[in-house]
Write a protein that holds these residues in place. Sequence first.
Motif, PDB file in Angstrom:
ATOM      1  N   VAL A   1      63.499  72.966  73.900  1.00  0.00           N
ATOM      2  CA  VAL A   1      64.680  72.265  74.413  1.00  0.00           C
ATOM      3  C   VAL A   1      65.501  73.176  75.320  1.00  0.00           C
ATOM      4  O   VAL A   1      65.924  72.787  76.420  1.00  0.00           O
ATOM      5  N   VAL A   2      65.727  74.407  74.862  1.00  0.00           N
ATOM      6  CA  VAL A   2      66.543  75.339  75.646  1.00  0.00           C
ATOM      7  C   VAL A   2      65.840  75.719  76.946  1.00  0.00           C
ATOM      8  O   VAL A   2      66.474  75.882  77.988  1.00  0.00           O
ATOM      9  N   ARG A   3      64.517  75.828  76.909  1.00  0.00           N
ATOM     10  CA  ARG A   3      63.769  76.119  78.133  1.00  0.00           C
ATOM     11  C   ARG A   3      63.763  74.927  79.086  1.00  0.00           C
ATOM     12  O   ARG A   3      63.677  75.090  80.310  1.00  0.00           O
ATOM     13  N   GLN A   4      63.842  73.722  78.549  1.00  0.00           N
ATOM     14  CA  GLN A   4      63.815  72.523  79.386  1.00  0.00           C
ATOM     15  C   GLN A   4      65.127  72.330  80.145  1.00  0.00           C
ATOM     16  O   GLN A   4      65.132  71.808  81.270  1.00  0.00           O
TER      17      GLN A   4
ATOM     18  N   MET B   1      71.106  82.061  75.696  1.00  0.00           N
ATOM     19  CA  MET B   1      70.262  82.016  76.883  1.00  0.00           C
ATOM     20  C   MET B   1      70.865  81.209  78.031  1.00  0.00           C
ATOM     21  O   MET B   1      70.556  81.465  79.194  1.00  0.00           O
ATOM     22  N   LEU B   2      71.724  80.231  77.711  1.00  0.00           N
ATOM     23  CA  LEU B   2      72.284  79.374  78.751  1.00  0.00           C
ATOM     24  C   LEU B   2      73.767  79.599  78.973  1.00  0.00           C
ATOM     25  O   LEU B   2      74.366  78.980  79.862  1.00  0.00           O
ATOM     26  N   GLY B   3      74.363  80.469  78.163  1.00  0.00           N
ATOM     27  CA  GLY B   3      75.787  80.731  78.317  1.00  0.00           C
ATOM     28  C   GLY B   3      76.676  79.610  77.826  1.00  0.00           C
ATOM     29  O   GLY B   3      77.856  79.531  78.196  1.00  0.00           O
ATOM     30  N   GLU B   4      76.138  78.724  76.986  1.00  0.00           N
ATOM     31  CA  GLU B   4      76.948  77.641  76.439  1.00  0.00           C
ATOM     32  C   GLU B   4      77.837  78.180  75.324  1.00  0.00           C
ATOM     33  O   GLU B   4      77.475  79.097  74.600  1.00  0.00           O
ATOM     34  N   GLY B   5      78.982  77.581  75.184  1.00  0.00           N
ATOM     35  CA  GLY B   5      79.878  78.009  74.127  1.00  0.00           C
ATOM     36  C   GLY B   5      79.485  77.419  72.782  1.00  0.00           C
ATOM     37  O   GLY B   5      78.580  76.598  72.673  1.00  0.00           O
TER      38      GLY B   5
ATOM     39  N   ILE C   1      69.028  75.506  68.347  1.00  0.00           N
ATOM     40  CA  ILE C   1      69.326  75.080  69.710  1.00  0.00           C
ATOM     41  C   ILE C   1      70.718  75.553  70.122  1.00  0.00           C
ATOM     42  O   ILE C   1      70.926  76.077  71.232  1.00  0.00           O
ATOM     43  N   ALA C   2      71.695  75.363  69.237  1.00  0.00           N
ATOM     44  CA  ALA C   2      73.067  75.783  69.558  1.00  0.00           C
ATOM     45  C   ALA C   2      73.149  77.297  69.763  1.00  0.00           C
ATOM     46  O   ALA C   2      73.789  77.773  70.705  1.00  0.00           O
ATOM     47  N   LEU C   3      72.483  78.056  68.895  1.00  0.00           N
ATOM     48  CA  LEU C   3      72.528  79.510  69.008  1.00  0.00           C
ATOM     49  C   LEU C   3      71.790  79.997  70.253  1.00  0.00           C
ATOM     50  O   LEU C   3      72.282  80.870  70.985  1.00  0.00           O
ATOM     51  N   LEU C   4      70.601  79.433  70.508  1.00  0.00           N
ATOM     52  CA  LEU C   4      69.844  79.828  71.697  1.00  0.00           C
ATOM     53  C   LEU C   4      70.550  79.377  72.975  1.00  0.00           C
ATOM     54  O   LEU C   4      70.504  80.077  73.993  1.00  0.00           O
TER      55      LEU C   4
ATOM     56  N   ARG D   1      75.157  70.270  71.852  1.00  0.00           N
ATOM     57  CA  ARG D   1      75.658  68.941  71.491  1.00  0.00           C
ATOM     58  C   ARG D   1      74.523  67.935  71.386  1.00  0.00           C
ATOM     59  O   ARG D   1      74.528  67.060  70.510  1.00  0.00           O
ATOM     60  N   MET D   2      73.540  68.042  72.250  1.00  0.00           N
ATOM     61  CA  MET D   2      72.396  67.129  72.142  1.00  0.00           C
ATOM     62  C   MET D   2      71.610  67.393  70.863  1.00  0.00           C
ATOM     63  O   MET D   2      71.152  66.464  70.195  1.00  0.00           O
ATOM     64  N   GLY D   3      71.438  68.672  70.525  1.00  0.00           N
ATOM     65  CA  GLY D   3      70.749  68.995  69.278  1.00  0.00           C
ATOM     66  C   GLY D   3      71.475  68.438  68.073  1.00  0.00           C
ATOM     67  O   GLY D   3      70.855  67.903  67.141  1.00  0.00           O
ATOM     68  N   ALA D   4      72.804  68.537  68.087  1.00  0.00           N
ATOM     69  CA  ALA D   4      73.585  68.011  66.963  1.00  0.00           C
ATOM     70  C   ALA D   4      73.422  66.502  66.819  1.00  0.00           C
ATOM     71  O   ALA D   4      73.460  65.969  65.709  1.00  0.00           O
ATOM     72  N   THR D   5      73.222  65.808  67.931  1.00  0.00           N
ATOM     73  CA  THR D   5      73.053  64.351  67.889  1.00  0.00           C
ATOM     74  C   THR D   5      71.840  63.949  67.050  1.00  0.00           C
ATOM     75  O   THR D   5      71.849  62.901  66.392  1.00  0.00           O
ATOM     76  N   THR D   6      70.808  64.772  67.054  1.00  0.00           N
ATOM     77  CA  THR D   6      69.585  64.416  66.319  1.00  0.00           C
ATOM     78  C   THR D   6      69.780  64.459  64.807  1.00  0.00           C
ATOM     79  O   THR D   6      68.888  64.033  64.073  1.00  0.00           O
ATOM     80  N   TYR D   7      70.922  64.952  64.339  1.00  0.00           N
ATOM     81  CA  TYR D   7      71.171  64.919  62.900  1.00  0.00           C
ATOM     82  C   TYR D   7      71.392  63.497  62.391  1.00  0.00           C
ATOM     83  O   TYR D   7      71.460  63.281  61.177  1.00  0.00           O
TER      84      TYR D   7
END
Length: 325
Positions: free
Chosen positions: A176-179, A124-128, A117-120, A251-257
């Motif tokens: 997730v990234v598409r959503q 794809m979304l220009g997130e850092g 999620i972080a890499l995509l 950051r949302m993906g990391a929360t699921t850890y």
Amino acid sequence: MTTSPLSSPAPPRDWRATAAATTTVLLWASAFVSIRSAGAAYSPGALALGRLLAGSLALGTLLLVRREGLPPRAAWPGIVWSGLLWFGLYMVVLNWGEQQVDAGTAAMVVNIGPLLIALLGARMLGEGLPRRLLAGMAVSFAGAAVVGLSMSGRGGASVLGVLLCLLAAVAYATGVVRQKPALRCGSALQITTFGCLVGTVACLPFSGALVSDAADAPLSATLNMVYLGLFPTALAFTTWAYALARTTAGRMGATTYAVPALVVLMSWLLLDEVPAPLAVVGGLLCLAGVAVSRMRPQTGLTRKNPARPVEGRRHDAEHRESGRR
């Protein structure tokens, strides 16, 4: 004349988004306990379809009560992609994969998802990719691996099962990234409701298996399937979308850890499964990594590095220039 150091306090956290993310993590952790019960009586496709039907019914009813209507046209590409990949494909292949490998191996492989999620999101979304996020995810992934090792059996993992769990992780991350872009156009309830409906339609080929399994399944398994639809799907996916609209996908993906740590705790409390010491250590690592990834960089300005606003620097430059003249 001395001047006091300038500071720009960080904006306050949105407590509602934090509460939504916490709700999601707690309910998704509880889903693993319910899947273990329902999965013994329902085949992977049937369980996914039954869960999605219950979720769609609850979400559709709430959407009608709130009179939110159809989402805008611009939201539909994200709705369709997340519905097919996350609500549909992910649920089916994860259920199937967990029948092929032990829970520990499945947890280790599926937890590649937040990293993807972080890499995509960056691509794809220009997130850092902030250092704190990467550091926190590394710590959490190590913790998830430790939890998985403590739960893994000694008989060796099925290659098919590992591939299915890997496919589940890719489907989850891509969905997730598409959503995320769709949430800029529609509400969390709209995006979740119609994504769930798309996933339900995609799983309709499993209707025969659902009817057959439901006829023989014990009541407890069916109730667990309904629970999965109402809470870890309808409620948790909506609170996820609400929080995702207010932060980055990484950051949302990391929360699921935090989920593996909570699964260990819930299994202890609800199933009387005493966790191994290694599982406790891994769970604490997961929570520590989430805490690091959610930390905000300090924005206060110090005397050592008194960065000034752009307007102030521009004013000084103009003043010096006029002095030369």
